[in-house]
Design an enzyme around this catalytic site. Sequence first.
Site, PDB file in Angstrom:
ATOM      1  N   HIS A   1      -3.472   2.260   7.222  1.00 55.72           N
ATOM      2  CA  HIS A   1      -2.593   1.884   8.323  1.00 55.72           C
ATOM      3  C   HIS A   1      -1.721   3.064   8.746  1.00 55.72           C
ATOM      4  O   HIS A   1      -1.478   3.987   7.972  1.00 55.72           O
ATOM      5  CB  HIS A   1      -1.680   0.733   7.893  1.00 55.72           C
TER       6      HIS A   1
ATOM      7  N   GLU B   1       0.851  -1.184   0.000  1.00 61.95           N
ATOM      8  CA  GLU B   1       0.000   0.000   0.000  1.00 61.95           C
ATOM      9  C   GLU B   1       0.885   1.232   0.000  1.00 61.95           C
ATOM     10  O   GLU B   1       2.106   1.140   0.028  1.00 61.95           O
ATOM     11  CB  GLU B   1      -0.942   0.002   1.198  1.00 61.95           C
TER      12      GLU B   1
END
Lengths: 374, 296
Positions: free
Chosen positions: B251, B212
């Site tokens: 995150h 990501e």
Amino acid sequence: MKLYEYQVKELFKNAQIAIPKSQLINNVEQAPAAFSSIGFPCVIKSQVLSGGRGKAGLIQFVKDEKKGLEEVARLFSLPQKISTLLIEEAVDIAHEVYASFTIDPVSGTALSIVSATGGVDIETLAIEQPEKILQTKIDMSLGLQPYQASHIAYECGFDVDIAKKFTQLLLKLYRLFVQYDCELLEINPLFITKSNELVAGDGKCSIDDNSMFRHEDISVPLADIENEAERLAMEEGIPFIQFDGDISLMCAGAGLTTTVYDLINYEGGTVANYLEFGGPHYKKAMKAMEICLKVPSKVILIVTFGTIARADVMAQGIVEAITKLKPDRPIITCIRGTNEIEAVETLKKAGLIPLFDTEEAVRLAVALAKEAKT
Amino acid sequence: MSIFIDRNTRVLVQGITGSEGSFWTNHMIELGTQVVCGVTPSKEGMEVNGIPVYHSVERALRNHEVDASMIFVPPKLTKDAVFEALSNGIKKVVTMADGIPLFDMVAIRHEALKHNAVVIGGNTSGVISPEEAMMGSFPHWIERVYKRGNIGVMTRSGSLTNEVTAMIVKQGYGVSTLIGVGGDPVPATRFAEMLPYYQQDEQTEAVVIIGELGGTMEEEVAEAIEMGIFTKPCVAFLGGRTAPKGQKMGHAGAIITGGKGDVEDKIKALTKAGALVADRPSRVGLLLEQLNVAKK
């Protein structure tokens, strides 16, 4: 957690890092007293967490009381509802420097970033003139050593008097960085005054959210957060970002939510908000939906694929939230993972149509949002 | 053969008596993992599903031989638990907690490197070799997600891993070993550090990276491929391609700063190294086919 400038300066002051003389005001009535105590010229600095305050006109240099009062009145009446202004003495600046500490994930060390060219956006400087930035890795099991700080000071080209003072400042700043579990602690600009003093002109501090249990003395006044959805999310600790699109995301799992965000964009849709109620928040469907309903949107899209964040628990929570909050817009559910069969039953019983494929759910959300607009 | 764990790995569970600890220990055993003992201070003498519990790792090791430790303790206590495992000579550790303080992760990574140990996590579901063994919390009983095969998977995510792995299985593939390095900004072990194990592993014929935005772990994978450290086919899926810059979205490790961490840069680096990048989870299996990876 990002701190306001005045909070960061409070930390600096307690660590014996010099800051300009200043006073906080919360309304126009407090301004004259503040001006008479600080004197002119002075700087009026809006206390907001967003960057680029200078460019946005939220920092004003004023030479007299008339202009000062005008600016105070103007800033307090702006649509973004600024609740606090910092009135600060204008410092006699000879030179501006940049100094910060952060973490380097690759080496697993702290990183000191210093530039003798301060007052600028360090990320722009890093791209345009990387040679002007001095980066030093610091083994956190040992901490910043005086020889390292001193070396950095001389590498910046400071003369002996400034170098000695800068060395001490860097050591103090590092101690603060460690004491408060900072993701970033920055002084920018650090003023070197015409009388060779070092004064922190502005400060940024972002404290690691995971470490807040060690810092009960620190909090950001939530009342200052104007957006109701944002404030509710912060109170619950639920990750939330508001945008101005059509589809409200109420997903679980950080990576999955980010992926759903991408998929919506690929399908030509727009996102109204990012909300992630996975991990420790998977039992908070009620709060999550309450927050989503405060955001203007055409449809709420729920996508999960959890393990510990059990599908049956989330489905139950969603059904309870729908029953209680009676949402005024369509809800799309795509709930999978641990106990997904029970989850599907629960959703069906409540009259929802459970989907099982993320991309199908995204396409449906985009279609419904378009339909609602026409 | 799998990597990191197999049927012969003897596992100690720290925090075995907690609700998550006992629940997932049972699932680990159900899958075939050899859990030999557990540790929870103050609970020595207890048994969890027949597994004896001790006050400390050192006390457990007096009675058991152990190869790896699975840690199910809350984030505040994680650093202490990892240090306890490492100082007792355990060389493989998986730690799950979501919410470990950043500075504790820095200390954990430092200590792991010092002990020449592999610590996986935090903020992860752990490690699983389907039909073999697992350390962590995976819904291994959902067959459309966790099927044995020849694809190695490495991930920074939890739910997204279920999503992508389901797509790999849907395309007729299965998983050799899946390692969740976790979503923290400072994971104890980085993607590239696990690649040599996948390179050596005969069961693994290709690797899927689920990455990501933020950090540089995907770029390090590209570097390892370019250097010839990893030569098997590689497919990546990266979340956050359309994420707004400078925004912490997803995150804790997922933020674009200092001109690093942008997904477009990661795609460029991986593509240049010869990896294929899927733009959506459903494409991952198709790209494996495109690379002529056999289905077995």
